[in-house]
Design a protein around this motif. Structure first.
Motif, short mmCIF file in Angstrom:
data_model
loop_
_atom_site.label_atom_id
_atom_site.label_comp_id
_atom_site.label_asym_id
_atom_site.label_seq_id
_atom_site.Cartn_x
_atom_site.Cartn_y
_atom_site.Cartn_z
N PHE A 125 51.75 62.04 65.67
CA PHE A 125 51.90 60.75 66.34
C PHE A 125 51.96 59.68 65.27
O PHE A 125 51.12 59.64 64.36
CB PHE A 125 50.74 60.48 67.29
N VAL A 126 52.95 58.77 65.36
CA VAL A 126 53.16 57.75 64.34
C VAL A 126 53.28 56.38 64.99
O VAL A 126 53.99 56.22 65.99
CB VAL A 126 54.45 58.05 63.53
N HIS A 127 52.56 55.41 64.41
CA HIS A 127 52.72 53.99 64.78
C HIS A 127 53.74 53.40 63.81
O HIS A 127 53.39 53.01 62.69
CB HIS A 127 51.40 53.24 64.66
N LEU A 128 54.97 53.31 64.22
CA LEU A 128 56.02 52.86 63.31
C LEU A 128 55.81 51.41 62.87
O LEU A 128 56.19 51.03 61.76
CB LEU A 128 57.39 53.02 63.97
N ASP A 129 55.18 50.61 63.71
CA ASP A 129 54.97 49.21 63.37
C ASP A 129 53.91 49.02 62.29
O ASP A 129 53.71 47.91 61.79
CB ASP A 129 54.59 48.41 64.62
N LYS A 130 53.23 50.11 61.89
CA LYS A 130 52.25 50.03 60.80
C LYS A 130 52.88 50.33 59.43
O LYS A 130 52.19 50.29 58.41
CB LYS A 130 51.10 50.99 61.07
N VAL A 131 54.16 50.64 59.42
CA VAL A 131 54.85 50.91 58.15
C VAL A 131 54.99 49.60 57.37
O VAL A 131 55.54 48.62 57.89
CB VAL A 131 56.24 51.52 58.41
N PRO A 132 54.50 49.55 56.13
CA PRO A 132 54.66 48.33 55.32
C PRO A 132 56.14 48.07 55.02
O PRO A 132 56.86 48.97 54.59
CB PRO A 132 53.89 48.64 54.03
N LEU A 133 56.57 46.83 55.25
CA LEU A 133 57.99 46.49 55.14
C LEU A 133 58.23 45.42 54.08
O LEU A 133 57.39 44.55 53.86
CB LEU A 133 58.53 45.99 56.48
N ARG A 134 59.40 45.46 53.48
CA ARG A 134 59.87 44.37 52.65
C ARG A 134 60.67 43.36 53.47
O ARG A 134 60.89 42.23 53.03
CB ARG A 134 60.79 44.90 51.53
N TRP A 187 56.34 52.06 68.87
CA TRP A 187 56.72 50.79 68.27
C TRP A 187 56.06 49.68 69.09
O TRP A 187 56.43 49.44 70.21
CB TRP A 187 58.23 50.65 68.27
N HIS A 188 54.99 49.10 68.52
CA HIS A 188 54.23 48.07 69.22
C HIS A 188 53.81 48.54 70.61
O HIS A 188 53.95 47.81 71.60
CB HIS A 188 55.03 46.77 69.31
N GLY A 189 53.30 49.78 70.66
CA GLY A 189 52.77 50.29 71.92
C GLY A 189 53.79 50.92 72.84
O GLY A 189 53.42 51.48 73.88
N GLU A 190 55.05 50.88 72.48
CA GLU A 190 56.11 51.48 73.30
C GLU A 190 56.62 52.74 72.59
O GLU A 190 56.87 52.72 71.37
CB GLU A 190 57.27 50.50 73.51
N THR A 191 56.83 53.82 73.32
CA THR A 191 57.29 55.07 72.72
C THR A 191 58.81 55.04 72.55
O THR A 191 59.56 54.94 73.53
CB THR A 191 56.89 56.27 73.58
N VAL A 192 59.24 55.13 71.28
CA VAL A 192 60.68 55.10 70.99
C VAL A 192 61.20 56.47 70.57
O VAL A 192 62.41 56.68 70.53
CB VAL A 192 61.01 54.05 69.90
N VAL A 193 60.29 57.41 70.23
CA VAL A 193 60.68 58.77 69.87
C VAL A 193 59.69 59.74 70.49
O VAL A 193 58.47 59.56 70.38
CB VAL A 193 60.68 58.97 68.33
#
Length: 757
Positions: free
Chosen positions: A312-321, A378-384
């Motif tokens: 399970f991955v929280h994509l919104d926690k990925v550090p971004l440039r 992604w911010h609480g919504e399942t995208v995958v």
């Protein structure tokens, strides 16, 4: 705090729930490189249409570069080769980030060669630089410390405008990244041919060293274990760079274009190396994967698939440039200098303390589950929400049609026998000078001087030696030797034999230094798999490589396939680059490639035949390609390698014979050392000088050691011929010509500086 992407309006986010509710939405599957039947299969797997994030993942992971969908059916035969080297079983092989082999004394070596061809054409510097960075991370991921790199390169004609565009940038990228990492570049090739115009080949190899107990594998196991992303932040560079996507985004509201070639930061990679190795030493890593091609899509799906099957991955926690990146772009980004680790909860504090020490950013972005699903929010919504194996390992498998080309027989019938040959001593002399100055045989110092070959202080041999060699242990002087080789012209004439000749030459180059060849990695560069001619070439090369490995008793540890290498309808020469790694017990006793002293006997090992088709002579003098390549005798290659091992301490130099034949080997041995030689050729001097028969080498020995050499040759069933003696400041072929070394060296060294400045 790392930048994070802001949550989009709920109505614009393509979630799993949304995908289930609007099955007929049109999606850009074709633009992402998927075929109609592949898109239908994704829908069948999921029981619905994919979300745009899922479509992004499948498109990059099912691309030719990542899935090997056109080559799998041929690559699987490498599994028929016993997974054992001449000194013991492999520790890790095909399917891992890189192969790992035992070299004795508790040490193991990881090595692999991969391609970064198309990015290097688009953006030469960054394409080549990130090719080096990517292969280095593969080695780190196995638990090994990188100790050396190599770079087999292919370019269009030296005088072509586009070669002048790409070559300086590619060389600067290879050197710039490797030099900043503090890794010696110990070998490789630079080959020129018109078929590479518009499609240069940049293959990168890395060697790493580890203790047996330090081996790490790529898998995500242990429910509740944490998924940690560390290294550089994720940016918009490299989206689909080595997979399929050009630079169109999914969302018309986002930026219209992203750079498709990754941007490298070697200083961050250096920190990543040291940080990762300390994490291993601390015992806080349960599984690890580098982020290369396909980025997070690859790392998450492969780790989950190889482990317990769930993540399970929280994509919104990925550090971004770049906070404007969409979920699809984050999943597809191939930003460099990133790793993903699986960490037990009890170890996370120690893990983060080490990353902080090295100033390497880290973020816990998920956890391992036992659901058998890869779920990304992604911010609480399942995208995958997908079965990870269907993304990472169960992609399409194509049995592409292939057939021997209609033109192959005519090509092979057009041999070099009818080509005009030099007949006088003056003509032979002129031919030698022309060949040593030709782009493929000339001095490559213009390139290699841009690389640091001796950093770390363990380099024993490097260009222009036959192979690269590094010391592994400073006390015992255990070392390893590596060589990469391929003659694309031979592979065009006969891809089965051409692949075997590539292996044989690399095997021989390792042996000339006194090492025992142990294992193979390959980088198979070919044209379009949708061309039946190309697929026949590929199938034949794989078959030839497998049979040669079986006979030589060395395994394929892994490698890379690069297809669609062509410009318009013109495919590159089939280029199955083969890397061979060998072990030497004491690097102090290695055999150098150049003459070492005057008054020593020059001896030719092996049998010379009239084999000039596909040779450098035919290529340079007549622009001719036709006939059959030199015959392969793997038994003769094995016998020669064993003889060369027994000659350690007896032979004062050894140089293999390959491109340019005996003439080139004599010239290089003399020019590098500044010691000339006088030789006599008993039969046809032209054939003797320029034939490219395989399984041959020249060695020098003291006069008093000739009888011992003769006895060893008889024991190993290797023909020998005494050619002459070293000494003087010229290369003399008795009864034919004399060339002062100064004149020879001037011709050899002038070519690249004159062309490139």
């Amino acid at each position: 705090m790392a930048d994070t992407a802001s949550a989009p309006a709920r109505s614009t986010l393509d979630t799993v729930a949304v995908a289930a509710g609007d099955p007929d939405r049109e999606q850009p599957w074709a633009e992402l490189g998927l075929k109609a039947d592949e898109y239908d299969r994704i829908k069948e797997i999921l029981g619905r249409r994919p979300t745009s994030s899922e479509l992004a993942m499948y498109s990059v992971m099912w691309s030719e570069h990542c899935s090997y969908k056109s080559s799998k059916v041929h690559l699987k035969q490498f599994g028929e080769i016993p997974q054992e080297t001449p000194i013991g079983p492999m520790l890790a092989g095909i399917g891992e980030n890189a192969g790992v082999i035992d070299i004795g004394q508790g040490y193991a070596v990881s090595f692999k060669v991969e391609s970064h061809n198309h990015p290097s054409y688009v953006e030469p510097y960054q394409g080549a630089a990130t090719g080096v960075g990517g292969i280095v991370r593969d080695i780190i991921a196995m638990g090994a410390r990188p100790v050396a790199v190599m770079d087999p390169l292919r370019f269009g004609p030296l005088d072509a405008d586009d070669t002048h565009r790409v070559l300086p940038g590619i060389v600067a990228g290879v050197g710039g990244y490797g030099n900043c990492l503090g890794l010696p570049n110990i070998g490789g090739e630079a080959v020129f041919d018109e078929t590479y115009l518009g499609n240069p080949l940049v293959n990168a190899l890395c060697v790493g060293v580890l203790r047996h107990e330090d081996l790490h594998l790529a898998k995500a196991s242990g429910e509740g274990n944490l998924v940690v992303l560390y290294g550089a932040r994720t940016g918009g560079d490299g989206i689909g760079g080595v997979s399929v996507l050009a630079s169109e985004t999914f969302d018309a509201d986002g930026p219209a274009k992203r750079p498709s070639v990754q941007v490298g930061d070697p200083f961050m990679e250096k920190l990543l190396i040291e940080c990762t190795l300390e994490l291993f030493r601390a015992g806080v890593v349960a599984g690890i994967q580098d982020l290369g091609g396909a980025g997070l899509s690859c790392a998450t799906s492969e780790l989950a698939s190889a482990g317990d099957g769930g993540m399970f991955v929280h994509l919104d926690k990925v550090p971004l440039r770049d906070s404007t990146l969409s979920p699809e772009e984050i999943l597809m980004s191939e930003s460099q200098e990133r790793m993903m680790a699986i960490v037990e909860p009890g170890d996370i504090a120690a893990f983060l303390a080490i990353t902080t020490k090295w100033d390497v950013e880290a973020a816990v972005i998920g956890e391992v589950t036992e659901t058998g699903r890869l779920v990304i929010d992604w911010h609480g919504e399942t995208v995958v929400d997908v079965p990870p194996r269907t993304v990472a390992h169960d992609g399409p498998v194509y049995e592409r049609p292939f057939a021997r080309p209609a033109w192959q027989d005519a090509l092979q019938a057009d041999g070099a026998e009818a080509l005009a040959r030099p007949t006088t001593g003056d003509e032979l002399r002129a031919t030698l000078l022309r060949l040593v100055a030709s782009p493929n045989l000339c001095d490559k110092s213009w390139i290699t001087d841009q690389y640091d070959r001796y950093v770390q202080g363990n380099t024993v041999l490097a260009q222009p030696a036959d192979s690269g060699m590094v010391r592994v242990d400073e006390e015992t002087h255990l070392g390893v030797s590596v060589a990469t080789d391929c003659n694309g012209r031979f592979a065009k004439l006969d891809p089965f034999t051409g692949a075997q000749l590539a292996l044989a030459e690399a095997y021989r180059n390792v042996a000339t230094g006194g090492a025992v060849p142990l294992a193979v990695s390959d980088c198979l560069n070919f044209g379009s798999p949708e061309d039946t001619d190309v697929m026949w070439q590929f199938a034949e090369a794989c078959r030839g490589l497998k049979e040669a490995c079986l006979e030589l008793g060395i395994p394929v540890t892994g490698g890379n396939v690069s297809l669609y290498n062509q410009t318009g309808e013109t495919a590159i020469l089939p280029t199955p680059v083969v890397a061979v790694l060998g072990v030497i017990d004491d690097v102090r006793r290695r055999t150098p490639s150049s003459f070492q002293a005057e008054g020593e006997q020059v001896v030719l090992l092996g049998r010379t035949r009239e084999e000039l088709s596909g040779s450098e002579w035919a290529h340079v003098v007549h622009a001719h390609l036709g006939g059959l390549p030199p015959k392969v005798s793997l038994r003769a290659e094995r016998n020669l390698a064993r003889l060369l091992k027994d000659l350690v301490g007896i032979a004062t130099s050894a140089h293999d014979l390959s491109d340019g034949g005996l003439a080139q080997a004599l010239a290089e041995s003399a020019m590098v050392s500044g010691i000339g030689a006088t030789v006599t050729l008993e039969d046809d001097a032209f054939v003797g000088l320029f034939s490219e028969s395989a399984a041959r080498a020249i060695v020098t020995v003291a006069a008093e050691d000739v009888e011992e050499l003769r006895a060893l040759c008889a024991r190993h069933d290797v023909p020998m011929a005494e050619l002459g003696v070293t000494g003087g400041d010229a290369l003399v072929v008795e009864g034919q010509f004399t060339v002062p070394l100064a004149e020879l060296r001037e011709a050899w060294t002038a070519t690249l500086p004159a062309a490139l400045g």
